[in-house]
Enzyme design. Sequence first.
Site, PDB file in Angstrom:
ATOM      1  N   SER A 228      17.376  16.204 -19.688  1.00 38.80           N
ATOM      2  CA  SER A 228      18.198  17.223 -20.142  1.00 38.80           C
ATOM      3  C   SER A 228      16.845  17.784 -20.988  1.00 38.80           C
ATOM      4  O   SER A 228      15.698  16.982 -20.762  1.00 38.80           O
ATOM      5  CB  SER A 228      18.912  16.045 -21.605  1.00 38.80           C
ATOM      6  OG  SER A 228      19.015  16.676 -23.445  1.00 38.80           O
TER       7      SER A 228
ATOM      8  N   TYR B  95      21.667   9.579 -26.483  1.00 39.01           N
ATOM      9  CA  TYR B  95      21.480  10.782 -25.832  1.00 39.01           C
ATOM     10  C   TYR B  95      20.715  10.991 -25.168  1.00 39.01           C
ATOM     11  O   TYR B  95      19.860  11.247 -23.980  1.00 39.01           O
ATOM     12  CB  TYR B  95      22.587  11.947 -25.794  1.00 39.01           C
ATOM     13  CG  TYR B  95      22.447  13.187 -24.741  1.00 39.01           C
ATOM     14  CD1 TYR B  95      23.616  12.744 -23.386  1.00 39.01           C
ATOM     15  CD2 TYR B  95      22.041  13.871 -24.361  1.00 39.01           C
ATOM     16  CE1 TYR B  95      23.431  13.663 -21.881  1.00 39.01           C
ATOM     17  CE2 TYR B  95      21.864  14.810 -23.612  1.00 39.01           C
ATOM     18  CZ  TYR B  95      22.418  15.170 -22.588  1.00 39.01           C
ATOM     19  OH  TYR B  95      23.060  15.371 -21.807  1.00 39.01           O
TER      20      TYR B  95
HETATM   21  N1  LIG Z   1      25.543  21.383 -19.684  1.00 39.65           N
HETATM   22  C1  LIG Z   1      24.227  21.545 -19.494  1.00 39.65           C
HETATM   23  O1  LIG Z   1      24.651  21.985 -20.806  1.00 39.65           O
HETATM   24  C2  LIG Z   1      23.990  19.379 -19.709  1.00 39.65           C
HETATM   25  C3  LIG Z   1      22.508  19.934 -20.308  1.00 39.65           C
HETATM   26  C4  LIG Z   1      21.608  18.822 -19.798  1.00 39.65           C
HETATM   27  C5  LIG Z   1      21.387  17.718 -18.754  1.00 39.65           C
HETATM   28  N2  LIG Z   1      23.095  17.466 -18.427  1.00 39.65           N
HETATM   29  C6  LIG Z   1      22.951  16.837 -17.911  1.00 39.65           C
HETATM   30  O2  LIG Z   1      23.436  17.224 -16.770  1.00 39.65           O
HETATM   31  C7  LIG Z   1      24.471  16.397 -15.696  1.00 39.65           C
HETATM   32  C8  LIG Z   1      25.926  16.713 -15.605  1.00 39.65           C
HETATM   33  O3  LIG Z   1      26.150  17.469 -16.570  1.00 39.65           O
HETATM   34  P1  LIG Z   1      27.494  18.333 -16.284  1.00 39.65           P
HETATM   35  O4  LIG Z   1      27.253  19.279 -17.920  1.00 39.65           O
HETATM   36  O5  LIG Z   1      27.545  18.787 -15.372  1.00 39.65           O
HETATM   37  O6  LIG Z   1      29.075  17.593 -17.487  1.00 39.65           O
HETATM   38  P2  LIG Z   1      30.452  17.502 -16.590  1.00 39.65           P
HETATM   39  O7  LIG Z   1      30.734  18.731 -15.980  1.00 39.65           O
HETATM   40  O8  LIG Z   1      31.077  17.256 -18.143  1.00 39.65           O
HETATM   41  O9  LIG Z   1      30.520  16.277 -15.456  1.00 39.65           O
HETATM   42  C9  LIG Z   1      30.026  15.332 -15.473  1.00 39.65           C
HETATM   43  C10 LIG Z   1      30.395  14.370 -13.771  1.00 39.65           C
HETATM   44  O10 LIG Z   1      30.083  13.091 -15.011  1.00 39.65           O
HETATM   45  C11 LIG Z   1      31.026  12.317 -13.809  1.00 39.65           C
HETATM   46  N3  LIG Z   1      31.170  10.845 -14.857  1.00 39.65           N
HETATM   47  C12 LIG Z   1      31.134  11.099 -16.515  1.00 39.65           C
HETATM   48  N4  LIG Z   1      31.484   9.317 -16.875  1.00 39.65           N
HETATM   49  C13 LIG Z   1      31.394   8.970 -15.531  1.00 39.65           C
HETATM   50  C14 LIG Z   1      31.523   7.584 -15.147  1.00 39.65           C
HETATM   51  N5  LIG Z   1      31.991   6.628 -16.199  1.00 39.65           N
HETATM   52  N6  LIG Z   1      31.731   7.427 -14.528  1.00 39.65           N
HETATM   53  C15 LIG Z   1      31.518   7.748 -12.958  1.00 39.65           C
HETATM   54  N7  LIG Z   1      31.382   9.279 -13.075  1.00 39.65           N
HETATM   55  C16 LIG Z   1      30.988   9.414 -14.412  1.00 39.65           C
HETATM   56  C17 LIG Z   1      31.772  13.014 -14.469  1.00 39.65           C
HETATM   57  O11 LIG Z   1      32.776  13.140 -13.662  1.00 39.65           O
HETATM   58  P3  LIG Z   1      34.975  11.935 -13.875  1.00 39.65           P
HETATM   59  O12 LIG Z   1      34.994  12.158 -15.964  1.00 39.65           O
HETATM   60  O13 LIG Z   1      36.157  12.457 -13.338  1.00 39.65           O
HETATM   61  O14 LIG Z   1      34.109  10.655 -14.216  1.00 39.65           O
HETATM   62  C18 LIG Z   1      32.018  14.182 -13.883  1.00 39.65           C
HETATM   63  O15 LIG Z   1      31.530  14.709 -12.430  1.00 39.65           O
HETATM   64  C19 LIG Z   1      24.480  14.958 -16.975  1.00 39.65           C
HETATM   65  O16 LIG Z   1      24.016  13.977 -16.468  1.00 39.65           O
HETATM   66  C20 LIG Z   1      24.116  15.874 -18.224  1.00 39.65           C
HETATM   67  O17 LIG Z   1      23.620  14.682 -19.251  1.00 39.65           O
HETATM   68  C21 LIG Z   1      23.812  19.067 -18.940  1.00 39.65           C
END
Ligand SMILES: NC(=O)c1ccc[n+]([C@@H]2O[C@H](COP(=O)([O-])OP(=O)(O)OC[C@H]3O[C@@H](n4cnc5c(N)ncnc54)[C@H](OP(=O)(O)O)[C@@H]3O)[C@@H](O)[C@H]2O)c1
Length: 259
Positions: A151, A164
């Site tokens: 991030s 975070y």
């Molecule tokens: N979106 C952004 O702007 C952004 C920015 C910087 C970094 N990121 C990083 O990118 C990564 C993906 O984020 P995203 O935006 O794609 O989020 P997302 O759409 O919410 O996806 C998160 C994924 O993680 C899984 N997950 C969450 N908690 C879990 C647990 N306890 N056990 C197993 N699986 C779990 C969720 O599935 P379930 O809920 O079904 O378990 C889902 O598949 C993350 O690491 C996030 O920190 C995102």
Amino acid sequence: MTSQSYLSDLFSLDGRVAVVTGGSSGIGRAVARALARAGASVVVVARGKEQLADTVGELTAAGGRAGWVAADLSTRHGVRAAAEEAAGVFGEPDILVNSAGINLRPPMGELGEDVWDATMAVNLEAPFLLGQRFGPGMAERGFGRIIHITSQQAHRAFVQSGAYGVSKGALESLARSQAEAWSRYGVTANTLVPGFVMTQLNQRLSSDPEKVAALAERTLTGRNGLAEDFEGAAVFLASRASAYVTGQSFFVDGGFSVH
Ligand SMILES: NC(=O)c1ccc[n+]([C@@H]2O[C@H](COP(=O)([O-])OP(=O)(O)OC[C@H]3O[C@@H](n4cnc5c(N)ncnc54)[C@H](OP(=O)(O)O)[C@@H]3O)[C@@H](O)[C@H]2O)c1
């Protein structure tokens, strides 16, 4: 040599096995899709079975090879069980992508131990344990790719980074330690650093048009990220082409970090 065979030689993931945590949603799902389309057999890991099955349906309908494991990565026991189950689907992985993550947003002053523990467990400890489980085998076989999703908050305090940001900063260090341990055996470890991407993770922020527009303005491209923006970088980092790239942070952020 045709351009097709040249590109295939560099980037094809044919015969590779990938495990993608958080592969059922957002960035992880786009990465899982890209790796499958590039030839890898992909196992997606998350909690929600419906979204997992939907993802695998999408990947297989497009001609890919995919399977899923439903697991909660917030406990050590859950991570260990998930790793064994995932390795049982197509065999030991050559590629590990840690995209599962949570962002609970209490500011530092209100941050309790429960949020700290939950954040570290999913965002940091699960990637560490999965690396310990799969990294040595990759090194023994002479090829491996570990890709973490971190991030902006690994690099700067920003919109209440709280626990975070700490977890993501440590994840960048974990990638460097893994790179130090295993790169000479053909295993690279790198991170992809997103800007702001509209996914389930930041639903609340995404529903505020003014904040969304302000974040887009902070990029150089003039728009926020899409999950699909990560496809090319993920294939590169998973492929033979990136053999000499390790311990690095790759910003896929439309220039957010340099503006
Ligand atoms: N979106 C952004 O702007 C952004 C920015 C910087 C970094 N990121 C990083 O990118 C990564 C993906 O984020 P995203 O935006 O794609 O989020 P997302 O759409 O919410 O996806 C998160 C994924 O993680 C899984 N997950 C969450 N908690 C879990 C647990 N306890 N056990 C197993 N699986 C779990 C969720 O599935 P379930 O809920 O079904 O378990 C889902 O598949 C993350 O690491 C996030 O920190 C995102």
